[in-house]
Design an enzyme around this catalytic site. Structure first.
Site, mmCIF file in Angstrom:
data_model
loop_
_atom_site.group_PDB
_atom_site.id
_atom_site.type_symbol
_atom_site.label_atom_id
_atom_site.label_comp_id
_atom_site.label_asym_id
_atom_site.label_seq_id
_atom_site.Cartn_x
_atom_site.Cartn_y
_atom_site.Cartn_z
ATOM 1 N N ASP A 423 -114.496 -7.594 54.397
ATOM 2 C CA ASP A 423 -113.762 -8.897 54.870
ATOM 3 C C ASP A 423 -112.269 -8.564 54.571
ATOM 4 O O ASP A 423 -111.719 -8.294 53.295
ATOM 5 C CB ASP A 423 -114.365 -10.049 54.137
ATOM 6 N N GLU A 459 -112.886 -4.889 58.389
ATOM 7 C CA GLU A 459 -112.319 -6.035 59.321
ATOM 8 C C GLU A 459 -110.958 -5.694 59.143
ATOM 9 O O GLU A 459 -110.331 -5.897 58.227
ATOM 10 C CB GLU A 459 -112.717 -7.230 58.744
#
Length: 793
Positions: A423, A459
């Protein structure tokens, strides 16, 4: 005398500051500013645990709480905590009634406080109290009144805000005791500088000592030889939420729904194998906490992007209990998925923690070494925030980097996982302030003998300046490709001014990933993800509808690139409903026929809806859970069948999952190229065609000269395919390319049909015109003259 000395003497038996006095320390000074609450918890027990046995020196390695055999063959637990700058550390043991025994760790090696506690077994609940200066103006936030979770705890018992004795799901606001500062201080602009001396132990969960023996045998014996080890190019990812995927599954026993054991159940795995996916990407399963602003609204953090324990499986997802049993349950889940040929990828959040900014709670790292674990601003009272979540882990610090890589290796070697999706990975790649692809984090991953062998997905962005880094990560890394998402969404809603960008996205995004030797599999293609509309909502709503989140519909993106097909939300209009289902077939077909690694989202293959909520992070209810009753509807079941058929086509044809980029050059005297693009006229696209508005185009994928070899080094050949895409509302005639491309074409998929089991009909002669229905995808197999009418999938 400094305030740190005040705290030490308080723990040596002298009185603490009187109730009704709180301290703000600024530059070493102390000022009374009003009531701070009750004194902290009980003093240290003399002589340590287990009947007065002493705390032995123990070892500084490994970090965490590890059961081992000490001197003289005595079994106990070694505790080791890195707490740079701390002045004293106590390990606190809790019995089943919540009674606390404090054991000072007197040994310190290279800023690691350690001690061996004889007789302490696996299953023991514990936490830490760390002493030091309270000086928020200088970034120092030590407060021994706050019980702290071990960053290396491998299991967590209880929930933040609960009683700390009986594990339960907490739904009320966080109590003030879990904050290191006086939360309701009248002068809010300095509230974070006023120390709160109330004991937090009754209100926070405890770490659990976990033994090294796996319930199914030693981890390195039962995990590695069962790994599917699917090559990147052959991977199909299915993003799911452990709780939400099984919570409403009728085939999973009620007591297992929403748990690791539920995901391991044959009924859950059967759906995954039916689809043919090769990997599940689990939304965060590290122990996480719920934000206070959600708890005050009767909500919770459903997605789990609020980590606080990087070694512990989230306890609320365990059916077998939280006194260490969750570790074995997670391992058994991984084993069941591996036995089905499915890899396990974890979505991990190492960019920030649940402690938020300076006004957040003190759960763990803030109270252990605030200045070491977090990136602070030039004003060290404040936190640097590249994440939008209040804080940023200080990944440049060697010990923080060690914690992250120790965590990653643990999940691979002892828990069996096959990869990670990071993330806000751009945050981890930041050196000083800028994103740096030579940063310590990326360098350590690249040379680590364990981590460089697993799947790594970035990401590739964060919220800081220069944080958008799509296409910039180095080899070994794949990336979520949001440019694929945007181009495909815009094409099917009729908003692309031309098809230049779409061409790159359908063929593997060589413009982004060809540098540095990366292949098409560096692009994780997706149309939807957990964050945003579901696929069904993407074709049902023009606007977000997040009112249930309690934020006035201000949360969630407004850039949805969606189209409601003529009516906002659910409708009884049969024409709109039919168009929406066709658009779903178009989007899924485009995704699964594109070059790169496709990622599906749980429930999209059966028409899952969130009622237009594009930010369901706090919806731990029917909004966020997969609705399995949709499969009772023949239309949605047909969509699931089409998804499985497309995945099977992909698996059966290497030209649809290439490991290298297309060259676009001719391979042979006949002029046949490995990739060619066609207009509806049947002519190859020219430079002006790419810049002209168009709703229909075709791409020819040649299987004749695939530049890869089989396991024995032999050449790989495949069928060739023509993919036709038409986003316009009206049908058009498409001239099928003639020789050398094909002698005829065999129709395999037609998304204009509701029933994908219908016979495809007679072959279409090359050079003839075929009607391409409005808003449809056609997949045709190219048949050579030698083959005649041979039919194959």
């Amino acid at each position: 005398m400094s305030n740190a000395a005040d705290h030490r003497t308080a723990h040596n038996g002298l009185p603490r500051p009187r109730p009704g006095a709180a301290a703000v320390e600024r530059g070493g000074r102390r000022a009374d500013l009003g009531p701070s609450g009750a004194p902290a918890g009980p003093a240290a027990a003399p002589g340590g645990p287990a009947g007065g046995a002493p705390v032995w020196p123990g070892s500084a390695q490994p970090l965490g709480a590890r059961v081992r055999t000490g001197p003289g063959g005595v079994t106990g637990t070694n505790f080791a905590l890195w707490a740079q700058g701390a002045e004293a550390v106590e390990v606190c043991l809790f019995d089943d009634e919540g009674h606390e025994t404090r054991c000072p760790l007197t040994e310190r090696t290279d800023e690691i406080w350690h001690g061996f506690l004889p007789g302490v077994p696996a299953g023991q609940r514990y936490g830490y109290r760390v002493h030091g200066r309270w000086d928020p103006w200088m970034g120092a936030r030590w407060n021994p009144a706050k019980l702290l979770l071990d960053p290396y705890a491998r299991a967590v018992d209880g929930d933040f805000g609960g009683t700390g004795v009986v594990p339960r799901q907490w739904r009320g606001p966080l109590p003030p005791e879990v904050y290191g500062h006086v939360r309701d201080w009248p002068q809010q602009h300095v509230a974070d500088t006023v120390r709160d001396d109330r004991d937090s132990a009754p209100y926070v969960p405890k770490g659990v000592v976990v033994g090294d023996d796996a319930p199914d045998g030693p981890p390195d014996e039962w995990i590695d030889d069962r790994r599917p080890k699917t090559p990147w190019a052959d991977t199909v990812i299915y993003e799911l939420h452990v709780r939400g995927f099984t919570k409403r599954h009728p085939g999973v026993p009620a007591e297992l729904r929403g748990t690791y054991a539920g995901l391991a159940h044959p009924a859950a795995i059967e759906h995954l194998t039916r689809l043919g996916v090769t990997a599940v990407e689990l939304l965060p399963v590290h122990q996480f906490a719920h934000e206070d602003h959600l708890l005050r609204r009767g909500l919770s953090n459903y997605w789990g992007y609020n980590s606080i324990g990087y070694f512990a499986p989230h306890g609320a997802y365990a059916a077998t209990g939280t006194r260490g049993a969750q570790v074995g349950e997670f391992r058994r889940m991984v084993r069941a998925l591996h036995d089905a040929g499915i890899e396990v990828i974890l979505d991990v959040v190492y960019n920030h923690t649940a402690e938020s900014g300076e006004l957040g709670p003190t759960f763990s790292l803030r109270g252990i070494d605030n200045r070491g674990y977090y990136r602070l601003q030039q004003d060290p009272r404040r936190y640097t925030d590249y994440t939008g979540c209040g804080n940023t882990l200080h990944v440049m610090h060697p010990q923080v980097l060690r914690m992250i890589t120790d965590s990653l290796r643990y999940w691979v070697t002892e828990m069996g996982v096959d990869g990670f999706r990071f993330d806000l990975a751009a945050t981890l790649a930041r050196a000083m302030d800028d994103v740096d692809m030579l940063s310590p984090f990326l360098a350590v991953i690249a040379q680590d003998p364990v981590l460089r062998r697993v799947k790594l997905i970035a990401e590739p962005w964060d919220v800081g300046s220069g944080g958008y880094q799509v296409g910039a990560f180095p080899p070994l890394w794949t990336e979520w490709n949001d440019r694929y998402r945007d181009a495909v969404r815009d094409f099917w809603r009729g908003a692309l001014p031309d098809v230049r960008d779409l061409g790159y996205r359908l063929s593997g995004s060589s413009d982004l990933y060809a540098w540095g030797g990366r292949g098409p599999y560096a692009s994780v293609n997706f149309v939807t993800a957990h964050d945003g509309f579901t696929l069904r909502d993407l074709v049902s709503y023009d606007r977000k509808h997040n009112e249930a989140n309690g934020e006035g519909n201000r949360d969630g993106t407004d850039d949805n690139r969606s189209w409601n097909c003529g009516a906002e939300g659910e409708t009884d209009d049969p024409a709109v409903r039919a168009l929406r289902r066709r658009q779903l077939r178009n989007l899924l077909s485009t995704l699964l026929l594109s070059t790169g690694v496709p990622m599906l989202v749980a429930g999209d293959e059966m028409g899952r809806t969130q009622g237009g909520n594009n930010n369901a992070y706090c919806q731990d209810n029917e909004t966020g859970w997969v609705d399995w009753s949709l499969l009772d509807d023949p239309g949605w079941r047909s969509l699931t069948d089409l998804t499985a058929r497309l995945v099977a086509l992909r698996r059966g044809h290497p030209v649809l999952r290439r490991r290298t980029f297309f060259s676009g050059h001719a391979h042979g005297p006949d002029g046949l190229r490995d990739l060619a693009w066609f207009t509806a006229r049947g002519t190859e696209m020219t430079e002006p065609d790419w810049y002209a508005p168009t709703a229909a185009l075709g791409l020819y994928l040649s299987g004749r000269d695939i530049p890869q070899r089989d396991e024995r080094g032999g050449p790989i050949t495949d069928d060739s395919f023509l993919v036709l895409l038409h986003a316009g509302p009206e049908p058009v005639e498409f001239a099928l390319p003639g020789p050398p491309w094909a002698a005829s074409y065999e129709l395999l998929v037609d998304t204009s049909r509701e029933d994908q089991h219908a016979p495809p009909g007679t072959p279409h002669r090359a050079g003839s015109r075929i009607e391409l229905p409005g808003r449809s995808v056609l997949l045709l197999r190219a048949v050579t003259a030698a083959e005649g009418g041979r039919k194959t999938e």
